[in-house]
Design a protein around this motif. Structure first.
Motif, PDB file in Angstrom:
ATOM      1  N   GLN A  40       9.594  36.561  20.029  1.00 53.07           N
ATOM      2  CA  GLN A  40       9.887  36.766  18.614  1.00 53.07           C
ATOM      3  C   GLN A  40      10.033  38.254  18.307  1.00 53.07           C
ATOM      4  O   GLN A  40       9.235  39.072  18.760  1.00 53.07           O
ATOM      5  CB  GLN A  40       8.769  36.159  17.762  1.00 53.07           C
ATOM      6  N   GLY A  41      11.080  38.595  17.556  1.00 54.20           N
ATOM      7  CA  GLY A  41      11.309  39.990  17.188  1.00 54.20           C
ATOM      8  C   GLY A  41      12.302  40.713  18.078  1.00 54.20           C
ATOM      9  O   GLY A  41      12.795  41.785  17.727  1.00 54.20           O
ATOM     10  N   MET A  42      12.627  40.129  19.244  1.00 52.72           N
ATOM     11  CA  MET A  42      13.585  40.748  20.147  1.00 52.72           C
ATOM     12  C   MET A  42      15.006  40.545  19.610  1.00 52.72           C
ATOM     13  O   MET A  42      15.323  39.504  19.054  1.00 52.72           O
ATOM     14  CB  MET A  42      13.456  40.109  21.543  1.00 52.72           C
ATOM     15  N   ASN A  43      15.848  41.560  19.761  1.00 47.85           N
ATOM     16  CA  ASN A  43      17.221  41.454  19.295  1.00 47.85           C
ATOM     17  C   ASN A  43      17.991  40.406  20.096  1.00 47.85           C
ATOM     18  O   ASN A  43      17.852  40.323  21.320  1.00 47.85           O
ATOM     19  CB  ASN A  43      17.946  42.796  19.418  1.00 47.85           C
ATOM     20  N   LYS A  44      18.804  39.610  19.416  1.00 44.18           N
ATOM     21  CA  LYS A  44      19.631  38.612  20.080  1.00 44.18           C
ATOM     22  C   LYS A  44      20.847  39.295  20.706  1.00 44.18           C
ATOM     23  O   LYS A  44      21.343  40.286  20.184  1.00 44.18           O
ATOM     24  CB  LYS A  44      20.074  37.538  19.082  1.00 44.18           C
ATOM     25  N   PRO A  45      21.341  38.744  21.808  1.00 44.33           N
ATOM     26  CA  PRO A  45      22.478  39.367  22.488  1.00 44.33           C
ATOM     27  C   PRO A  45      23.807  38.998  21.839  1.00 44.33           C
ATOM     28  O   PRO A  45      23.889  38.075  21.029  1.00 44.33           O
ATOM     29  CB  PRO A  45      22.389  38.768  23.902  1.00 44.33           C
TER      30      PRO A  45
ATOM     31  N   GLN B 212      14.619  29.302  22.335  1.00 43.93           N
ATOM     32  CA  GLN B 212      14.187  30.125  23.464  1.00 43.93           C
ATOM     33  C   GLN B 212      12.737  30.571  23.308  1.00 43.93           C
ATOM     34  O   GLN B 212      11.963  30.564  24.268  1.00 43.93           O
ATOM     35  CB  GLN B 212      15.093  31.348  23.609  1.00 43.93           C
ATOM     36  N   VAL B 213      12.369  30.962  22.087  1.00 40.39           N
ATOM     37  CA  VAL B 213      10.999  31.427  21.828  1.00 40.39           C
ATOM     38  C   VAL B 213      10.015  30.266  21.977  1.00 40.39           C
ATOM     39  O   VAL B 213       8.949  30.411  22.592  1.00 40.39           O
ATOM     40  CB  VAL B 213      10.888  32.055  20.423  1.00 40.39           C
ATOM     41  N   LYS B 214      10.360  29.123  21.416  1.00 42.82           N
ATOM     42  CA  LYS B 214       9.467  27.957  21.478  1.00 42.82           C
ATOM     43  C   LYS B 214       9.257  27.490  22.911  1.00 42.82           C
ATOM     44  O   LYS B 214       8.129  27.166  23.311  1.00 42.82           O
ATOM     45  CB  LYS B 214      10.033  26.825  20.612  1.00 42.82           C
ATOM     46  N   GLU B 215      10.328  27.452  23.698  1.00 43.96           N
ATOM     47  CA  GLU B 215      10.191  26.997  25.079  1.00 43.96           C
ATOM     48  C   GLU B 215       9.416  28.007  25.927  1.00 43.96           C
ATOM     49  O   GLU B 215       8.627  27.618  26.803  1.00 43.96           O
ATOM     50  CB  GLU B 215      11.572  26.720  25.679  1.00 43.96           C
ATOM     51  N   ASN B 216       9.623  29.295  25.680  1.00 43.65           N
ATOM     52  CA  ASN B 216       8.841  30.316  26.388  1.00 43.65           C
ATOM     53  C   ASN B 216       7.370  30.261  26.002  1.00 43.65           C
ATOM     54  O   ASN B 216       6.477  30.509  26.823  1.00 43.65           O
ATOM     55  CB  ASN B 216       9.395  31.709  26.092  1.00 43.65           C
ATOM     56  N   GLN B 217       7.111  29.932  24.739  1.00 42.58           N
ATOM     57  CA  GLN B 217       5.750  29.943  24.232  1.00 42.58           C
ATOM     58  C   GLN B 217       4.862  28.921  24.947  1.00 42.58           C
ATOM     59  O   GLN B 217       3.658  29.145  25.097  1.00 42.58           O
ATOM     60  CB  GLN B 217       5.754  29.675  22.722  1.00 42.58           C
ATOM     61  N   VAL B 218       5.451  27.824  25.404  1.00 44.37           N
ATOM     62  CA  VAL B 218       4.684  26.814  26.140  1.00 44.37           C
ATOM     63  C   VAL B 218       4.046  27.442  27.366  1.00 44.37           C
ATOM     64  O   VAL B 218       2.853  27.225  27.665  1.00 44.37           O
ATOM     65  CB  VAL B 218       5.597  25.640  26.553  1.00 44.37           C
TER      66      VAL B 218
END
Length: 341
Positions: free
Chosen positions: A192-197, A137-143
């Motif tokens: 990055q750093g956000m709590n997972k659900p 999720q982080v990698k895809e958002n980072q794009v």
């Protein structure tokens, strides 16, 4: 169930003591009242102070060289499905860890069986996980975020006169990209750093490299899974049987809590997926209809895009068809088959 074994980090950024690791495991207790904190526990005790953990691990290193690991870390990660099955009960998880450590001890290949009472270990429950930079999720958002940052920088350069361009057009593009960011939680972009659900309870175990007598080495990181050598004209058994340990830990959970494990949740399946995806998907397609349906639901819950399949009656044909259709999602499936579902 996903279990990971790692050795103590020994590069220049880490202390030779266990203190840094113990401090890391105390992070969830920060700001909490004493009755809300999680404590270290071992085979017999439920409340062990972090200072004692450091003292016991650091003091149990006889004859180990400076660059040899003094302890190993086990991370025991039940899936969300497994956690729901036991209602995320911390007492059941502690009971399970104590049984798993018996399996850990029994997996050492030695002349005499290793007992759990030979281990010096301390475990701790944690209830939260945060998104890391390597998460999908982080990698895809980072794009998208990288493109937005570039556009914002370009706007500043245009306003300074260092670059030609339309600020309004760039702002519209930023709005468009922001709307396209794929992964959000409660409306907030996953970072990055956000709590997972969901349920994220897991257990960290710090276990000494030496046994409780501080005489014998018990290294699960040995390159020897199961071998024998000659020492002083005597045959010596050595090694750690990881496959045995992982499978035993999995069966232990199933037996203790009457959990009906689906094929895609098994260690055998994960290993098959990594080593021979064709066999993995052939087995998957050969499951009884209800089990196959459940497997697809588990994989779908983990974010694997499962294509609709028209299952031919011939199993060989089915396997070949499945391999072609699943080719694009194999990498995602590898991730999904570990934890989080």
């Amino acid at each position: 169930m996903y279990i990971n074994i790692t050795k103590q980090h020994l590069d220049a950024t880490f202390s030779p003591s266990s203190a840094d690791f113990v401090a890391y495991l105390e992070k969830e207790n920060e700001g909490k009242q004493l009755d809300q904190q999680e404590h270290f526990f071992d085979q017999r005790n439920d409340r062990i102070a972090p200072e004692k953990v450091i003292r016991e691990i650091d003091g149990n290193t006889a004859k180990l060289k400076n660059l040899e690991p003094k302890f190993y870390s086990l991370t025991i990660n039940p899936s969300q499905r497994e956690l729901r099955h036991i209602n995320n009960d911390p007492n059941k998880l502690k009971e399970y860890v104590r049984e798993v450590m018996k399996d850990y001890a029994a997996s050492f290949y030695r002349d005499k069986p290793v007992s759990v009472h030979s281990l010096k270990y301390y475990a701790k429950l944690e209830y939260e996980r945060t998104f890391k930079g390597y998460d999908k999720q982080v990698k895809e958002n980072q794009v998208f975020k990288a493109q937005i940052v570039k556009l914002e920088n370009d706007i500043r350069m245009v306003l300074r006169g260092d670059l030609e361009g339309s600020v309004n057009a760039m702002k519209k593009e930023i709005t468009k990209l922001t709307a396209q960011i794929p992964h959000r939680l409660n409306g907030e972009v996953v970072a990055q750093g956000m709590n997972k659900p969901g349920l994220q309870t897991h257990i960290h175990v710090i276990v000494s490299r030496k046994d409780v007598s501080n005489r014998f080495s018990l290294s699960p990181g040995s390159k020897y899974m199961e071998s024998e050598s000659i020492l002083n004209n005597k045959v010596v058994k050595r090694g750690f049987r990881r496959d045995q340990f992982y499978e035993s830990a999995e069966k232990r959970f199933d037996a203790m809590f009457k959990y009906k494990r689906n094929f895609v949740e098994t260690y055998h399946a994960r290993k098959s997926l990594l080593n021979d995806p064709k066999i993995y998907f052939a087995h998957l397609l050969g499951l009884p209809t209800n089990e196959r349906s459940a497997a697809f639901k588990i994989m779908g819950a983990a974010g694997v895009n499962i294509p609709k399949l028209n299952i031919p009656t011939n199993k060989v044909e089915a396997a070949l068809q499945a391999i072609k259709q699943f080719k694009k999602v194999i990498e995602v499936a590898k991730t999904a088959s570990s934890i989080g579902v």
